[in-house]
Design a protein around this motif. Structure first.
Motif, PDB file in Angstrom:
ATOM      1  N   GLY A 137      12.691 -17.899  -6.712  1.00 44.38           N
ATOM      2  CA  GLY A 137      12.873 -16.477  -7.646  1.00 44.38           C
ATOM      3  C   GLY A 137      11.460 -15.702  -7.450  1.00 44.38           C
ATOM      4  N   MET A 138      10.246 -16.414  -7.275  1.00 42.09           N
ATOM      5  CA  MET A 138       9.265 -15.829  -7.322  1.00 42.09           C
ATOM      6  C   MET A 138       8.903 -15.133  -5.982  1.00 42.09           C
ATOM      7  SD  MET A 138       7.595 -15.721  -9.996  1.00 42.09           S
ATOM      8  CE  MET A 138       5.880 -15.022  -9.346  1.00 42.09           C
ATOM      9  N   ILE A 139       9.428 -15.649  -4.905  1.00 43.27           N
ATOM     10  CA  ILE A 139       9.446 -14.974  -3.465  1.00 43.27           C
ATOM     11  C   ILE A 139      10.346 -13.730  -3.641  1.00 43.27           C
ATOM     12  CG2 ILE A 139      10.341 -15.466  -1.122  1.00 43.27           C
ATOM     13  CD1 ILE A 139       7.551 -16.239  -1.618  1.00 43.27           C
ATOM     14  N   PHE A 140      11.472 -14.052  -3.992  1.00 44.84           N
ATOM     15  CA  PHE A 140      12.618 -12.820  -4.120  1.00 44.84           C
ATOM     16  C   PHE A 140      11.893 -11.553  -4.758  1.00 44.84           C
ATOM     17  CE2 PHE A 140      15.875 -10.562  -6.623  1.00 44.84           C
ATOM     18  CZ  PHE A 140      16.596 -10.060  -5.574  1.00 44.84           C
ATOM     19  N   ILE A 141      11.339 -11.649  -5.892  1.00 45.72           N
ATOM     20  CA  ILE A 141      10.923 -10.890  -6.866  1.00 45.72           C
ATOM     21  C   ILE A 141       9.530 -10.036  -6.521  1.00 45.72           C
ATOM     22  CG2 ILE A 141       9.743 -10.302  -9.119  1.00 45.72           C
ATOM     23  CD1 ILE A 141      11.443 -12.447 -10.316  1.00 45.72           C
ATOM     24  N   LEU A 142       8.673 -10.962  -5.925  1.00 46.42           N
ATOM     25  CA  LEU A 142       7.254 -10.387  -5.294  1.00 46.42           C
ATOM     26  C   LEU A 142       7.647  -9.538  -4.005  1.00 46.42           C
ATOM     27  CD1 LEU A 142       4.895 -13.428  -6.007  1.00 46.42           C
ATOM     28  CD2 LEU A 142       5.068 -11.233  -7.248  1.00 46.42           C
ATOM     29  N   VAL A 143       8.640 -10.272  -3.021  1.00 44.91           N
ATOM     30  CA  VAL A 143       8.888  -9.241  -2.077  1.00 44.91           C
ATOM     31  C   VAL A 143       9.349  -8.022  -2.200  1.00 44.91           C
ATOM     32  CG1 VAL A 143      10.021  -9.233   0.201  1.00 44.91           C
ATOM     33  CG2 VAL A 143       8.860 -11.266  -0.434  1.00 44.91           C
ATOM     34  N   TYR A 144      10.481  -7.913  -3.112  1.00 44.50           N
ATOM     35  CA  TYR A 144      11.105  -6.955  -3.772  1.00 44.50           C
ATOM     36  C   TYR A 144      10.207  -5.815  -4.261  1.00 44.50           C
ATOM     37  CZ  TYR A 144      14.358  -3.897  -6.097  1.00 44.50           C
ATOM     38  OH  TYR A 144      15.402  -2.736  -6.365  1.00 44.50           O
ATOM     39  N   CYS A 145       9.053  -6.287  -4.882  1.00 46.69           N
ATOM     40  CA  CYS A 145       8.231  -5.511  -5.616  1.00 46.69           C
ATOM     41  C   CYS A 145       7.144  -4.787  -4.593  1.00 46.69           C
ATOM     42  CB  CYS A 145       7.432  -6.196  -6.655  1.00 46.69           C
ATOM     43  SG  CYS A 145       8.572  -6.392  -8.103  1.00 46.69           S
TER      44      CYS A 145
ATOM     45  N   PHE B 183      -2.813  -9.535  -2.508  1.00 44.28           N
ATOM     46  CA  PHE B 183      -3.807 -10.360  -3.264  1.00 44.28           C
ATOM     47  C   PHE B 183      -2.930 -10.649  -4.596  1.00 44.28           C
ATOM     48  CE2 PHE B 183      -6.720 -10.703  -6.989  1.00 44.28           C
ATOM     49  CZ  PHE B 183      -7.460 -11.672  -6.386  1.00 44.28           C
ATOM     50  N   ILE B 184      -2.591  -9.951  -5.096  1.00 43.04           N
ATOM     51  CA  ILE B 184      -1.903 -10.105  -6.473  1.00 43.04           C
ATOM     52  C   ILE B 184      -0.532 -10.708  -6.379  1.00 43.04           C
ATOM     53  CG2 ILE B 184      -0.841  -8.710  -8.396  1.00 43.04           C
ATOM     54  CD1 ILE B 184      -2.689  -6.615  -8.348  1.00 43.04           C
ATOM     55  N   ALA B 185       0.302 -10.329  -5.580  1.00 39.48           N
ATOM     56  CA  ALA B 185       1.413 -11.391  -5.119  1.00 39.48           C
ATOM     57  C   ALA B 185       1.384 -12.744  -4.898  1.00 39.48           C
ATOM     58  CB  ALA B 185       2.455 -10.513  -4.044  1.00 39.48           C
TER      59      ALA B 185
ATOM     60  N   PHE C 134       2.317 -15.818  -7.211  1.00 36.47           N
ATOM     61  CA  PHE C 134       3.111 -16.950  -6.684  1.00 36.47           C
ATOM     62  C   PHE C 134       2.658 -18.189  -6.845  1.00 36.47           C
ATOM     63  CE2 PHE C 134       4.568 -19.449  -2.841  1.00 36.47           C
ATOM     64  CZ  PHE C 134       5.910 -19.308  -3.217  1.00 36.47           C
ATOM     65  N   LEU C 135       1.361 -18.401  -6.545  1.00 41.52           N
ATOM     66  CA  LEU C 135       0.741 -19.810  -6.639  1.00 41.52           C
ATOM     67  C   LEU C 135       0.476 -20.035  -8.173  1.00 41.52           C
ATOM     68  CD1 LEU C 135      -0.309 -21.828  -4.267  1.00 41.52           C
ATOM     69  CD2 LEU C 135       0.079 -19.453  -3.565  1.00 41.52           C
ATOM     70  N   TYR C 136       0.156 -19.158  -8.818  1.00 38.27           N
ATOM     71  CA  TYR C 136       0.134 -19.456 -10.557  1.00 38.27           C
ATOM     72  C   TYR C 136       1.337 -19.999 -11.058  1.00 38.27           C
ATOM     73  CZ  TYR C 136      -0.678 -18.841 -15.173  1.00 38.27           C
ATOM     74  OH  TYR C 136      -0.691 -19.183 -16.853  1.00 38.27           O
ATOM     75  N   VAL C 137       2.514 -19.304 -10.638  1.00 31.99           N
ATOM     76  CA  VAL C 137       3.814 -19.556 -11.254  1.00 31.99           C
ATOM     77  C   VAL C 137       4.303 -20.889 -10.847  1.00 31.99           C
ATOM     78  CG1 VAL C 137       5.969 -18.928 -11.755  1.00 31.99           C
ATOM     79  CG2 VAL C 137       4.264 -17.195 -11.902  1.00 31.99           C
TER      80      VAL C 137
ATOM     81  N   ALA D  55      -4.319 -16.858  -3.530  1.00 35.20           N
ATOM     82  CA  ALA D  55      -3.755 -18.234  -3.375  1.00 35.20           C
ATOM     83  C   ALA D  55      -5.026 -18.983  -4.115  1.00 35.20           C
ATOM     84  CB  ALA D  55      -3.639 -18.868  -1.976  1.00 35.20           C
ATOM     85  N   ILE D  56      -6.219 -19.021  -3.770  1.00 33.35           N
ATOM     86  CA  ILE D  56      -7.229 -19.739  -4.606  1.00 33.35           C
ATOM     87  C   ILE D  56      -7.470 -19.359  -5.864  1.00 33.35           C
ATOM     88  CG2 ILE D  56      -9.797 -20.011  -4.536  1.00 33.35           C
ATOM     89  CD1 ILE D  56      -9.643 -19.906  -1.473  1.00 33.35           C
ATOM     90  N   CYS D  57      -7.271 -17.960  -6.288  1.00 29.60           N
ATOM     91  CA  CYS D  57      -7.389 -17.474  -7.589  1.00 29.60           C
ATOM     92  C   CYS D  57      -6.362 -18.156  -8.327  1.00 29.60           C
ATOM     93  CB  CYS D  57      -7.632 -15.993  -7.732  1.00 29.60           C
ATOM     94  SG  CYS D  57      -9.257 -15.336  -7.067  1.00 29.60           S
ATOM     95  N   GLY D  58      -5.110 -18.123  -7.815  1.00 32.73           N
ATOM     96  CA  GLY D  58      -3.903 -18.579  -8.559  1.00 32.73           C
ATOM     97  C   GLY D  58      -4.080 -19.577  -9.312  1.00 32.73           C
ATOM     98  N   VAL D  59      -4.579 -20.755  -8.079  1.00 37.88           N
ATOM     99  CA  VAL D  59      -4.693 -22.125  -8.458  1.00 37.88           C
ATOM    100  C   VAL D  59      -5.730 -22.444  -9.463  1.00 37.88           C
ATOM    101  CG1 VAL D  59      -4.953 -24.477  -7.508  1.00 37.88           C
ATOM    102  CG2 VAL D  59      -3.523 -22.889  -6.271  1.00 37.88           C
TER     103      VAL D  59
END
Length: 227
Positions: A100-108, A54-56, A60-63, A147-151
């Motif tokens: 970059g966001m996908i790389f960071i979030l998948v790594y985390c 959920f957080i990832a 992702f959508l917010y950034v 995704a809905i919350c990010g947008v």
């Protein structure tokens, strides 16, 4: 003197100097996940993974959506008429934001939930029997809600820019139409020197309050399934 035998290579029997004998793969695939694993519902690791998804997806959508809206604002000719084409992060900056966001979030999140961040990835792993039905459903619900919350956060913080630039959604550039494709033409006509008139550009329908209300949900689901 006795010569020791090499532990890494073994000469084949019968002479001839054949190559060493290699064993099978040194790892074992995990067993297929159960279709419905009720024991997962009492494990904290499942809910921790759902929260991570959920957080990832929210981040992702917010950034990424905020980056697209910021670029559209910085490159808007009405805002920066002198150098609008070279303002903002550019198309490459948007690509770096997504990648970059996908790389960071998948790594985390890889060690917590597997780093899916996409209902399509979760569904594919479910079909491959890597995750159970319970985990797959909870993952996809968490991803869509994130995704809905990010947008929604982007719309809440930048509501004026969000409405002005269509929520960062893809759109046709000026000079292009969204009409139906032209019918196939013969080779003789296609190489003719007479230019054909372009199809008329359809006028955009005015946005109604109902369509504006559902726009964040449509963008969130579209971006979540396309990433």
């Amino acid at each position: 003197m006795v010569r020791s035998k090499s532990p890494t290579r073994e000469i084949g029997r019968g002479g001839g100097g054949r190559g060493g004998e290699f064993t099978a793969k040194d790892y074992a695939d995990p067993p297929p996940a159960a279709l419905i694993d009720a024991e997962e519902l009492i494990k904290w690791s499942l809910y921790r993974a759902v929260i991570a998804e959920f957080i990832a997806t929210l981040l992702f959508l917010y950034v990424t959506v905020a980056t697209v809206i910021g670029y559209k604002h910085q490159s808007d000719p009405s805002v920066n008429p002198t150098d609008a084409a070279c303002s903002g992060v550019g198309i490459l900056g948007i690509a770096w934001a997504f990648g970059g966001m996908i790389f960071i979030l998948v790594y985390c999140t890889a060690g917590i939930s597997g780093g899916h961040i996409n209902p399509a990835v979760t569904f594919g792993l479910f079909l491959a029997r890597k995750v159970s039905l319970v985990r797959a459903l909870l993952y996809m619900i968490a991803q869509c809600l994130g995704a809905i919350c990010g947008v929604g956060l982007v719309k809440g913080f930048q509501s004026a820019y969000y409405d002005r630039y269509g929520g960062g959604a893809n759109e046709l550039s000026s000079g292009y139409s969204g009409g139906p494709a032209s019918p196939p033409r013969s080779s003789a006509r296609s190489f003719s020197s007479t230019p054909s008139s372009p199809p008329p550009t359809p006028s955009a329908a005015p946005a109604t309050p109902t369509s504006r209300f559902w726009l964040p949900f449509q963008l969130a689901l579209q971006c979540s399934w396309s990433t």
